[in-house]
Design a protein around this motif. Structure first.
Motif, PDB file in Angstrom:
ATOM      1  N   ILE A 286       0.839  -1.200   0.000  1.00  0.00           N
ATOM      2  CA  ILE A 286       0.000   0.000   0.000  1.00  0.00           C
ATOM      3  C   ILE A 286       0.871   1.246   0.000  1.00  0.00           C
ATOM      4  N   LEU A 287       0.381   2.268  -0.681  1.00  0.00           N
ATOM      5  CA  LEU A 287       1.060   3.566  -0.708  1.00  0.00           C
ATOM      6  C   LEU A 287       0.578   4.446   0.432  1.00  0.00           C
ATOM      7  N   LEU A 288      -0.699   4.297   0.780  1.00  0.00           N
ATOM      8  CA  LEU A 288      -1.301   5.052   1.883  1.00  0.00           C
ATOM      9  C   LEU A 288      -2.054   4.103   2.797  1.00  0.00           C
ATOM     10  N   GLU A 289      -2.098   4.437   4.059  1.00  0.00           N
ATOM     11  CA  GLU A 289      -2.867   3.627   5.012  1.00  0.00           C
ATOM     12  C   GLU A 289      -4.335   4.067   4.961  1.00  0.00           C
ATOM     13  N   ASN A 290      -4.902   3.957   3.774  1.00  0.00           N
ATOM     14  CA  ASN A 290      -6.273   4.389   3.507  1.00  0.00           C
ATOM     15  C   ASN A 290      -6.787   3.524   2.369  1.00  0.00           C
ATOM     16  N   SER A 291      -7.763   2.682   2.637  1.00  0.00           N
ATOM     17  CA  SER A 291      -8.195   1.696   1.649  1.00  0.00           C
ATOM     18  C   SER A 291      -8.847   2.302   0.421  1.00  0.00           C
ATOM     19  N   SER A 292      -9.236   3.584   0.488  1.00  0.00           N
ATOM     20  CA  SER A 292      -9.933   4.181  -0.653  1.00  0.00           C
ATOM     21  C   SER A 292      -8.989   4.691  -1.728  1.00  0.00           C
ATOM     22  N   TYR A 293      -7.692   4.808  -1.430  1.00  0.00           N
ATOM     23  CA  TYR A 293      -6.814   5.503  -2.357  1.00  0.00           C
ATOM     24  C   TYR A 293      -6.632   4.744  -3.672  1.00  0.00           C
ATOM     25  N   LYS A 294      -6.612   3.407  -3.626  1.00  0.00           N
ATOM     26  CA  LYS A 294      -6.400   2.656  -4.862  1.00  0.00           C
ATOM     27  C   LYS A 294      -7.545   2.859  -5.835  1.00  0.00           C
ATOM     28  N   ALA A 295      -8.766   2.834  -5.330  1.00  0.00           N
ATOM     29  CA  ALA A 295      -9.917   3.045  -6.203  1.00  0.00           C
ATOM     30  C   ALA A 295      -9.896   4.455  -6.785  1.00  0.00           C
ATOM     31  N   GLN A 296      -9.466   5.430  -5.972  1.00  0.00           N
ATOM     32  CA  GLN A 296      -9.424   6.812  -6.455  1.00  0.00           C
ATOM     33  C   GLN A 296      -8.323   7.016  -7.489  1.00  0.00           C
ATOM     34  N   ILE A 297      -7.142   6.511  -7.207  1.00  0.00           N
ATOM     35  CA  ILE A 297      -6.010   6.761  -8.103  1.00  0.00           C
ATOM     36  C   ILE A 297      -6.166   6.016  -9.426  1.00  0.00           C
ATOM     37  N   ASN A 298      -6.928   4.903  -9.415  1.00  0.00           N
ATOM     38  CA  ASN A 298      -7.166   4.151 -10.641  1.00  0.00           C
ATOM     39  C   ASN A 298      -8.459   4.559 -11.342  1.00  0.00           C
ATOM     40  N   GLY A 299      -9.119   5.615 -10.811  1.00  0.00           N
ATOM     41  CA  GLY A 299     -10.293   6.131 -11.471  1.00  0.00           C
ATOM     42  C   GLY A 299     -11.554   5.320 -11.272  1.00  0.00           C
ATOM     43  N   GLN A 300     -11.561   4.430 -10.266  1.00  0.00           N
ATOM     44  CA  GLN A 300     -12.732   3.600 -10.031  1.00  0.00           C
ATOM     45  C   GLN A 300     -13.790   4.337  -9.211  1.00  0.00           C
ATOM     46  N   THR A 301     -13.379   5.368  -8.468  1.00  0.00           N
ATOM     47  CA  THR A 301     -14.315   6.214  -7.734  1.00  0.00           C
ATOM     48  C   THR A 301     -13.912   7.659  -7.953  1.00  0.00           C
ATOM     49  N   ALA A 302     -14.819   8.567  -7.646  1.00  0.00           N
ATOM     50  CA  ALA A 302     -14.532   9.983  -7.837  1.00  0.00           C
ATOM     51  C   ALA A 302     -13.365  10.423  -6.952  1.00  0.00           C
ATOM     52  N   PHE A 303     -12.483  11.242  -7.515  1.00  0.00           N
ATOM     53  CA  PHE A 303     -11.316  11.711  -6.768  1.00  0.00           C
ATOM     54  C   PHE A 303     -11.733  12.711  -5.704  1.00  0.00           C
ATOM     55  N   ASP A 304     -11.279  12.486  -4.497  1.00  0.00           N
ATOM     56  CA  ASP A 304     -11.577  13.362  -3.365  1.00  0.00           C
ATOM     57  C   ASP A 304     -10.283  13.562  -2.596  1.00  0.00           C
ATOM     58  N   ALA A 305      -9.603  14.700  -2.835  1.00  0.00           N
ATOM     59  CA  ALA A 305      -8.286  14.929  -2.236  1.00  0.00           C
ATOM     60  C   ALA A 305      -8.349  14.928  -0.713  1.00  0.00           C
TER      61      ALA A 305
END
Length: 268
Positions: A82-101
């Motif tokens: 993992i790059l971040l200790e946040n499970s949502s980041y992979k979906a966001q960075i791969n465009g699977q969910t809306a990006f929320d900084a």
């Protein structure tokens, strides 16, 4: 005799391309992951090679769930992390969910109360050492075995130090098993998929790649790479296909062991 390879995390962003390249090189390939399912296909060739991989489930922290696959393994690849200790980041960075900084940057020691394993130490270090220590046992194959760990070139601006620290700790632990395993420690930089680029994807990962490429180009053309701190900050991006080719190339070379630097990956 056909070599075989186990790819832990073989349905992930990089793991799938390692599986693909291994299939193209004539390996017998087994992917081990939590779901045991193949990744979504992006092309007709993806559909063809995924059909040649053995997709199986396992828990990398529980050797009993995959010990039977190690019995005849020549090579294992750890492509989990993992790059971040946040499970949502992979979906966001791969465009699977809306990006929320704001949501993306809400990292911490353990932001997921219901998932205590989603930490740098567990995902990046402990999972790799659990696998390496199990594979190093003498009952798995009598000849020297290869353990490839997907590490990282360095951390990224804004990423907690725990990311790269956990990667380097895993490398150190694997090197301590060098008498039992031939270690390959691959250190790619920011990765993208060539197929996404060719299709003109506009997801967050592709946009970040374009920004990093522009920064790297500017550093080369405008600064002549004369400022060391800038050189350390802006590093070349690399495709998952190129990383996979370099990894399989080194697995096939019995004389290679140790760190596979970003520059060596780019020149493979």
């Amino acid at each position: 005799m056909v070599n075989n390879i186990l790819v832990f995390g073989g349905n992930g962003f990089l793991g799938r391309r390692i599986c693909q390249t291994a299939i193209e090189r004539g390996f017998e390939v087994t992917s081990l992951s939590r779901s045991g399912t193949p990744p979504p296909v992006k092309s007709l060739w993806d559909k063809e090679w995924t059909g040649k991989v053995n997709w199986r489930r396992c828990d990398v922290l529980n050797p009993r769930s995959y010990s039977k696959y190690l019995e005849r393994a020549d090579n294992v690849v750890h492509s989990i992390g993992i790059l971040l200790e946040n499970s949502s980041y992979k979906a966001q960075i791969n465009g699977q969910t809306a990006f929320d900084a704001k949501k993306l940057l809400q990292w911490g020691a353990n932001p997921l109360n219901n998932n205590p394993n989603f930490t740098y130490d567990v995902m990046n270090r402990q999972s790799a050492l659990t696998l390496a220590q199990e594979f190093a046992k003498p009952q798995y194959n009598s000849k020297l075995k290869t353990m490839t760990y997907i590490s990282a070139d360095r951390s990224f601006p804004g990423i907690p130090s725990g990311y790269i620290d956990s990667k380097r700790a895993a490398e150190s632990g694997i090197l301590q098993l060098e008498a039992e395993l031939r270690p390959i420690l691959a250190r790619p930089g920011f990765m993208y998929d060539e197929l996404d680029t060719s299709l003109g994807s506009l997801d967050f990962r592709s946009q970040l790649k374009n920004l990093l490429d522009l920064a790297n180009w500017s550093n080369s053309k405008l600064l002549g790479r004369r400022v060391n701190c800038v050189n350390q900050l802006f590093r070349p991006t690399v495709s998952t296909q190129q990383v996979s080719r370099a990894v399989i190339q080194k697995i096939e070379d019995p004389t290679f062991r140790g760190v596979l630097e970003l520059e060596d990956i780019l020149n493979a």
